[in-house]
Write a protein that holds these residues in place. Structure first.
Motif, PDB file in Angstrom:
ATOM      1  N   CYS A   1      -0.951   4.961  -1.876  1.00  0.00           N
ATOM      2  CA  CYS A   1      -2.136   4.702  -0.991  1.00  0.00           C
ATOM      3  C   CYS A   1      -2.211   3.212  -0.874  1.00  0.00           C
ATOM      4  O   CYS A   1      -2.897   2.318  -0.226  1.00  0.00           O
ATOM      5  N   HIS A   2      -1.021   2.354  -1.567  1.00  0.00           N
ATOM      6  CA  HIS A   2      -1.028   1.030  -1.513  1.00  0.00           C
ATOM      7  C   HIS A   2       0.465   0.464  -1.320  1.00  0.00           C
ATOM      8  O   HIS A   2       1.213   0.039  -1.818  1.00  0.00           O
ATOM      9  N   SER A   3       0.877   0.797   0.022  1.00  0.00           N
ATOM     10  CA  SER A   3       2.171   0.629   0.581  1.00  0.00           C
ATOM     11  C   SER A   3       2.044  -0.186   2.035  1.00  0.00           C
ATOM     12  O   SER A   3       0.890  -0.149   2.388  1.00  0.00           O
ATOM     13  N   ALA A   4       3.337  -0.318   2.677  1.00  0.00           N
ATOM     14  CA  ALA A   4       3.025  -1.094   4.018  1.00  0.00           C
ATOM     15  C   ALA A   4       2.453  -0.150   5.039  1.00  0.00           C
ATOM     16  O   ALA A   4       1.931  -0.706   5.809  1.00  0.00           O
ATOM     17  N   ALA A   5       2.766   1.132   4.851  1.00  0.00           N
ATOM     18  CA  ALA A   5       2.205   2.084   5.773  1.00  0.00           C
ATOM     19  C   ALA A   5       0.722   2.405   5.312  1.00  0.00           C
ATOM     20  O   ALA A   5       0.057   2.615   6.529  1.00  0.00           O
ATOM     21  N   MET A   6       0.286   2.278   4.253  1.00  0.00           N
ATOM     22  CA  MET A   6      -1.070   2.653   4.281  1.00  0.00           C
ATOM     23  C   MET A   6      -1.704   1.616   3.015  1.00  0.00           C
ATOM     24  O   MET A   6      -1.458   1.740   1.801  1.00  0.00           O
ATOM     25  N   GLN A   7      -2.212   0.586   3.346  1.00  0.00           N
ATOM     26  CA  GLN A   7      -2.684  -0.600   2.711  1.00  0.00           C
ATOM     27  C   GLN A   7      -4.328  -0.572   2.262  1.00  0.00           C
ATOM     28  O   GLN A   7      -5.052  -1.059   2.890  1.00  0.00           O
ATOM     29  N   SER A   8      -4.489   0.685   1.607  1.00  0.00           N
ATOM     30  CA  SER A   8      -5.768   0.636   1.042  1.00  0.00           C
ATOM     31  C   SER A   8      -6.438  -0.476   0.524  1.00  0.00           C
ATOM     32  O   SER A   8      -6.033  -1.164  -0.311  1.00  0.00           O
ATOM     33  N   LYS A   9      -7.626  -0.746   1.018  1.00  0.00           N
ATOM     34  CA  LYS A   9      -8.310  -1.992   0.711  1.00  0.00           C
ATOM     35  C   LYS A   9      -7.578  -3.358   0.897  1.00  0.00           C
ATOM     36  O   LYS A   9      -7.973  -4.473   0.306  1.00  0.00           O
ATOM     37  N   GLY A  10      -6.473  -3.255   1.769  1.00  0.00           N
ATOM     38  CA  GLY A  10      -5.843  -4.466   2.090  1.00  0.00           C
ATOM     39  C   GLY A  10      -4.649  -4.695   0.766  1.00  0.00           C
ATOM     40  O   GLY A  10      -4.197  -5.748   0.957  1.00  0.00           O
ATOM     41  N   ILE A  11      -4.344  -3.886  -0.052  1.00  0.00           N
ATOM     42  CA  ILE A  11      -3.663  -4.182  -1.202  1.00  0.00           C
ATOM     43  C   ILE A  11      -2.512  -3.315  -1.120  1.00  0.00           C
ATOM     44  O   ILE A  11      -2.575  -2.162  -0.646  1.00  0.00           O
ATOM     45  N   ARG A  12      -1.057  -4.094  -1.315  1.00  0.00           N
ATOM     46  CA  ARG A  12       0.075  -3.486  -1.325  1.00  0.00           C
ATOM     47  C   ARG A  12       0.489  -3.578  -2.704  1.00  0.00           C
ATOM     48  O   ARG A  12       0.463  -4.466  -3.304  1.00  0.00           O
TER      49      ARG A  12
END
Length: 412
Positions: free
Chosen positions: A350-361
């Motif tokens: 959920c926190h990767s380059a493809a899917m930055q949930s809440k803007g956090i990687r």
């Protein structure tokens, strides 16, 4: 059990805070609308009574006819409704929530050692000082310049400059999340203090003068109106600051104070557009939507500015598979390797380059280091992440993250 009870305290305080804030803001917005929508009465009986403005409205299946008297009516009515508990209850519940979430956990939520390394007790004192000092300086500005020539403009510009400085200072001293919330609490404290120290006491003095048959001093009405207008402009900036803690991409950047200032300015401009709209409609003039357009343009510019920069994928190097013993030895030599393995398995989806949930990687060593405090807060302290524990993070893995963070969040 202690955490369970604290969760209930958190929930009930938050619920109360939202309810009372809706009541206070709703009343504030309504009376600002009413003040700017009143028309001069033409009926002789209203003029004779001293009515300065009136408004006809329809709502809830009936018609309403509110009237406003210039300074005060000639005689005091038997029943008079006061609007102040909405403000007091909002501040008290908000401060209680701030205490439970931040002041009691200052070392976790307020202190970010990469921003400013200071003891938790000092951070608590600093936060309380923000609330008190801002009110004292703001109040001094209003009292000393408010009644001078172009006083409203002078006060507005100086207070805006002071808010900008306070936003910058908060972001230099506190963790970004706490800094944003603290600036909102600082302005909300001034709003409630306006009600407590000026608006309600002034109205009480007017009532006392009326009952004593004395001439009513118009200064009390002027002061109350000045502070009420300030409160309505503070409202949207405060709401943004309160909501921002849910969005890490807002407060985790290097220039987070600029983000805070621009978004609060956007809220104030949009609020001004609605205030000006009420006046324009009464006088049959063009609605000055340019203020709202300016605020929206600033928001769009901010959205573009904060777009995450594309990052190239790290090249995959061909290598012989490591034996189980070699992997264990590597983890033993570098404890962070085990932390990264947990984050990769439980968080990166959920926190990767493809899917930055809440803007956090969290898909690289640098990003894990950058968001170490947020990772600790959400996965260890409040245990809200992973959401619904969808990736089955174990208590042992949370303990591993806890030890890593409290040992300095080292990546080497």
């Amino acid at each position: 059990m202690d955490m369970y009870l604290m969760d209930w305290v958190n929930l009930l305080l938050r619920w109360t805070h939202v309810i009372t804030a809706i009541a206070w803001i709703g009343a504030s917005f309504y009376f600002v609308f009413l003040d700017n929508s009143l028309e001069k009465p033409t009926a002789p009986d209203l003029v004779a009574k001293g009515v300065d403005g009136e408004l006809w409205a329809v709502h809830g299946g009936g018609f309403y006819h509110p009237q406003k008297y210039l300074v005060a009516p000639k005689s005091m009515p038997d029943h008079l409704h006061w609007f102040y508990w909405e403000s007091y209850a909002t501040w008290l519940s908000g401060f209680g929530l701030f205490t439970v979430l931040y002041l009691f956990n200052a070392g976790t939520f307020m202190v970010d050692k990469t921003v400013y390394d200071w003891p938790a007790q000092s951070a608590v004192i600093g936060a309380l000082a923000f609330l008190v000092v801002f009110w004292l300086i703001y109040d001094t500005i209003c009292r000393s310049l408010g009644r001078t020539k172009n006083g409203d403009m002078k006060v507005g510009l100086i207070v805006f400059g002071f808010v900008v400085f306070a936003s910058w200072l908060a972001c230099q001293l506190f963790a970004g999340r706490a800094a944003f919330l603290l600036v909102g609490a600082m302005m909300a404290t001034a709003m409630s203090a306006n009600v407590f120290f000026w608006i309600i006491p002034g109205q009480r003095k007017v009532v006392k003068q009326l009952k004593a048959g004395e001439p009513v001093d118009p200064i009390y009405g002027w002061r109350a109106k000045q502070r009420s207008v300030h409160n309505t402009y503070f409202t949207l900036p405060v709401l943004f600051a309160m909501l921002s803690n849910h969005y890490g991409f807002l407060y985790s950047g290097e220039h987070n104070w600029i983000v805070l200032v621009l978004m609060m300015m956007t809220g104030a401009l949009i609020r001004h557009s609605f205030v000006a709209r009420h006046k324009a409609l009464v006088h049959g003039k063009r609605v000055p939507w340019e203020h709202a357009f300016g605020g929206t343009a600033a928001m769009v510019a901010l959205i573009i500015w904060l777009v995450p920069a594309p990052q190239a994928e790290a090249p995959v190097e061909a290598a012989a598979p490591a034996a189980a013993g070699d992997a264990t030895a590597a983890i033993a030599q570098n404890p962070f390797a085990k932390v990264k393995a947990v984050v990769d398995q439980r968080c990166v989806m959920c926190h990767s380059a493809a899917m930055q949930s809440k803007g956090i990687r969290l898909d690289s060593t640098g990003e894990i280091k950058r968001h170490a405090q947020a990772l600790y807060q959400q996965a260890v302290v409040v245990k809200l992440m992973p959401l619904n524990n969808a990736t089955s993070m174990t208590p042992g893995e949370r303990d591993l993250l806890k030890k890593w963070y409290e040992d300095g969040a080292k990546t080497e």
